[in-house]
Enzyme design. Structure first.
Site, PDB file in Angstrom:
ATOM      1  N   LYS A   1       0.898  -1.205  -0.007  1.00  0.00           N
ATOM      2  CA  LYS A   1       0.032   0.168  -0.137  1.00  0.00           C
ATOM      3  C   LYS A   1       0.904   1.325   0.030  1.00  0.00           C
ATOM      4  CE  LYS A   1      -3.851  -2.341   2.221  1.00  0.00           C
ATOM      5  NZ  LYS A   1      -5.022  -2.197   3.357  1.00  0.00           N
TER       6      LYS A   1
ATOM      7  N   TYR B   1     -12.885  -1.644  -3.527  1.00  0.00           N
ATOM      8  CA  TYR B   1     -13.202  -1.741  -2.206  1.00  0.00           C
ATOM      9  C   TYR B   1     -14.676  -1.529  -2.043  1.00  0.00           C
ATOM     10  CZ  TYR B   1      -8.541  -1.817  -0.682  1.00  0.00           C
ATOM     11  OH  TYR B   1      -7.090  -2.148  -0.174  1.00  0.00           O
TER      12      TYR B   1
ATOM     13  N   PHE C   1     -15.096   3.726   7.530  1.00  0.00           N
ATOM     14  CA  PHE C   1     -13.877   3.794   6.900  1.00  0.00           C
ATOM     15  C   PHE C   1     -13.525   3.858   5.617  1.00  0.00           C
ATOM     16  CE2 PHE C   1     -14.489  -0.448   7.978  1.00  0.00           C
ATOM     17  CZ  PHE C   1     -13.913  -1.068   6.803  1.00  0.00           C
TER      18      PHE C   1
ATOM     19  N   ARG D   1      -2.040 -14.771   4.587  1.00  0.00           N
ATOM     20  CA  ARG D   1      -2.834 -13.863   5.665  1.00  0.00           C
ATOM     21  C   ARG D   1      -1.952 -13.908   7.191  1.00  0.00           C
ATOM     22  NH1 ARG D   1      -7.254 -11.015   4.348  1.00  0.00           N
ATOM     23  NH2 ARG D   1      -8.314 -11.230   6.558  1.00  0.00           N
TER      24      ARG D   1
ATOM     25  N   THR E   1      -5.158  -7.109  10.713  1.00  0.00           N
ATOM     26  CA  THR E   1      -5.563  -5.734  10.186  1.00  0.00           C
ATOM     27  C   THR E   1      -4.973  -4.696  10.900  1.00  0.00           C
ATOM     28  OG1 THR E   1      -7.403  -6.939   9.052  1.00  0.00           O
ATOM     29  CG2 THR E   1      -7.369  -4.432   9.084  1.00  0.00           C
TER      30      THR E   1
ATOM     31  N   ARG F   1       2.835  -6.505   8.870  1.00  0.00           N
ATOM     32  CA  ARG F   1       2.106  -5.565   9.217  1.00  0.00           C
ATOM     33  C   ARG F   1       2.646  -4.872  10.673  1.00  0.00           C
ATOM     34  NH1 ARG F   1      -3.677  -7.348   7.414  1.00  0.00           N
ATOM     35  NH2 ARG F   1      -4.135  -6.166   5.681  1.00  0.00           N
TER      36      ARG F   1
ATOM     37  N   ASN G   1      -1.974   0.427   6.578  1.00  0.00           N
ATOM     38  CA  ASN G   1      -1.539  -0.918   7.263  1.00  0.00           C
ATOM     39  C   ASN G   1      -0.752  -1.761   6.184  1.00  0.00           C
ATOM     40  OD1 ASN G   1      -3.578  -2.064   5.810  1.00  0.00           O
ATOM     41  ND2 ASN G   1      -4.700  -3.210   7.145  1.00  0.00           N
TER      42      ASN G   1
ATOM     43  N   HIS H   1      -1.978  -5.427   1.769  1.00  0.00           N
ATOM     44  CA  HIS H   1      -3.119  -6.314   1.365  1.00  0.00           C
ATOM     45  C   HIS H   1      -2.917  -7.855   1.231  1.00  0.00           C
ATOM     46  CE1 HIS H   1      -7.348  -7.160  -0.090  1.00  0.00           C
ATOM     47  NE2 HIS H   1      -6.707  -7.623  -1.175  1.00  0.00           N
TER      48      HIS H   1
ATOM     49  N   GLU I   1      -9.622 -10.410  -7.579  1.00  0.00           N
ATOM     50  CA  GLU I   1      -8.741  -9.251  -7.346  1.00  0.00           C
ATOM     51  C   GLU I   1      -7.486  -9.069  -8.307  1.00  0.00           C
ATOM     52  OE1 GLU I   1      -9.778  -8.787  -2.665  1.00  0.00           O
ATOM     53  OE2 GLU I   1      -7.863  -9.602  -3.092  1.00  0.00           O
TER      54      GLU I   1
HETATM   55  P1  CMP Z   1      -7.563  -4.513   4.213  1.00  0.00           P
HETATM   56  O1  CMP Z   1      -8.177  -5.657   4.930  1.00  0.00           O
HETATM   57  O2  CMP Z   1      -6.414  -4.702   3.327  1.00  0.00           O
HETATM   58  O3  CMP Z   1      -8.782  -4.004   3.377  1.00  0.00           O
HETATM   59  C1  CMP Z   1      -9.722  -2.924   3.936  1.00  0.00           C
HETATM   60  C2  CMP Z   1      -9.019  -2.158   4.649  1.00  0.00           C
HETATM   61  O4  CMP Z   1      -9.887  -1.013   5.451  1.00  0.00           O
HETATM   62  C3  CMP Z   1      -8.136  -2.659   5.871  1.00  0.00           C
HETATM   63  O5  CMP Z   1      -7.217  -3.274   5.245  1.00  0.00           O
HETATM   64  C4  CMP Z   1      -7.717  -1.312   6.636  1.00  0.00           C
HETATM   65  O6  CMP Z   1      -6.604  -0.806   6.192  1.00  0.00           O
HETATM   66  C5  CMP Z   1      -9.079  -0.402   6.419  1.00  0.00           C
HETATM   67  N1  CMP Z   1      -9.733  -0.293   7.591  1.00  0.00           N
HETATM   68  C6  CMP Z   1      -9.768   0.846   8.343  1.00  0.00           C
HETATM   69  N2  CMP Z   1     -10.498   1.053   9.455  1.00  0.00           N
HETATM   70  C7  CMP Z   1     -10.940  -0.251   9.460  1.00  0.00           C
HETATM   71  C8  CMP Z   1     -11.568  -0.990  10.372  1.00  0.00           C
HETATM   72  N3  CMP Z   1     -12.260  -0.144  11.357  1.00  0.00           N
HETATM   73  N4  CMP Z   1     -12.063  -2.386  10.185  1.00  0.00           N
HETATM   74  C9  CMP Z   1     -11.621  -2.850   8.997  1.00  0.00           C
HETATM   75  N5  CMP Z   1     -10.728  -2.472   8.207  1.00  0.00           N
HETATM   76  C10 CMP Z   1     -10.536  -0.927   8.315  1.00  0.00           C
END
Ligand code: CMP
Length: 138
Positions: free
Chosen positions: A10, A50, A58, A86, A92, A103, A113, A116, A127
């Site tokens: 990212k 997304y 968010f 993962r 996350t 991460r 973060n 992905h 994707e």
């Molecule tokens: P990722 O799982 O790669 O894709 C969705 C992204 O939304 C996730 O990473 C986070 O970076 C972002 N995000 C920000 N806030 C939240 C949240 N509260 N819960 C889940 N994802 C979040």
């Protein structure tokens, strides 16, 4: 398709100069890079990628962030790719990510973060197709 996953490094991790270290970790963990490109997402493309999160609190911030700078998109191959990747990237929320995960090492926050990883074989395929043509994927 259980041997492939999709990833993006990212804009935070690209901007902080972590592409090389992250790719080294991915490759030394047994993943093969099947396709890869450094590119940028328009806000329209980020919204589309997304779309599943549309309406969540968010979402707007996520779209803004993901279109704020360069990303590195890649299709990775390994047995049990989705689950193993993962585990390699960690939770996350980097505060909850295990030591040694990508991460934990490189993410700044839940929103920024670093990386992905697809959450299912089906999404890995969707994707990967979003970023790469058929010629690039094989
Ligand atoms: P990722 O799982 O790669 O894709 C969705 C992204 O939304 C996730 O990473 C986070 O970076 C972002 N995000 C920000 N806030 C939240 C949240 N509260 N819960 C889940 N994802 C979040």
């Amino acid at each position: 398709m259980d041997n492939k996953t999709f990833t993006m490094i990212k804009p935070d991790a690209v901007g902080n100069g972590h592409i090389g270290a992250i790719l080294e970790k991915i490759c030394s963990s047994g993943f093969r890079i099947a396709a890869m490109k450094m590119t940028r997402l328009t806000s329209e493309k980020a919204s589309e990628f997304y779309a599943i999160h549309k309406g969540k609190p968010f979402y707007d911030e996520l779209v803004q962030f993901m279109s704020s700078g360069h990303i590195v998109a890649a299709i990775l191959e390994k047995e049990n790719a989705v689950e193993d990747f993962r585990r390699l990237i960690g939770a996350t929320n980097p505060e909850k990510a295990e030591d040694g995960t990508i991460r934990k090492l490189y993410a700044e926050s839940m929103g920024r973060n670093a990386i992905h990883g697809s959450d299912s074989d089906e999404n890995a395929q969707i994707e990967g197709n979003f970023f790469f043509s058929e010629l690039e994927r094989f």
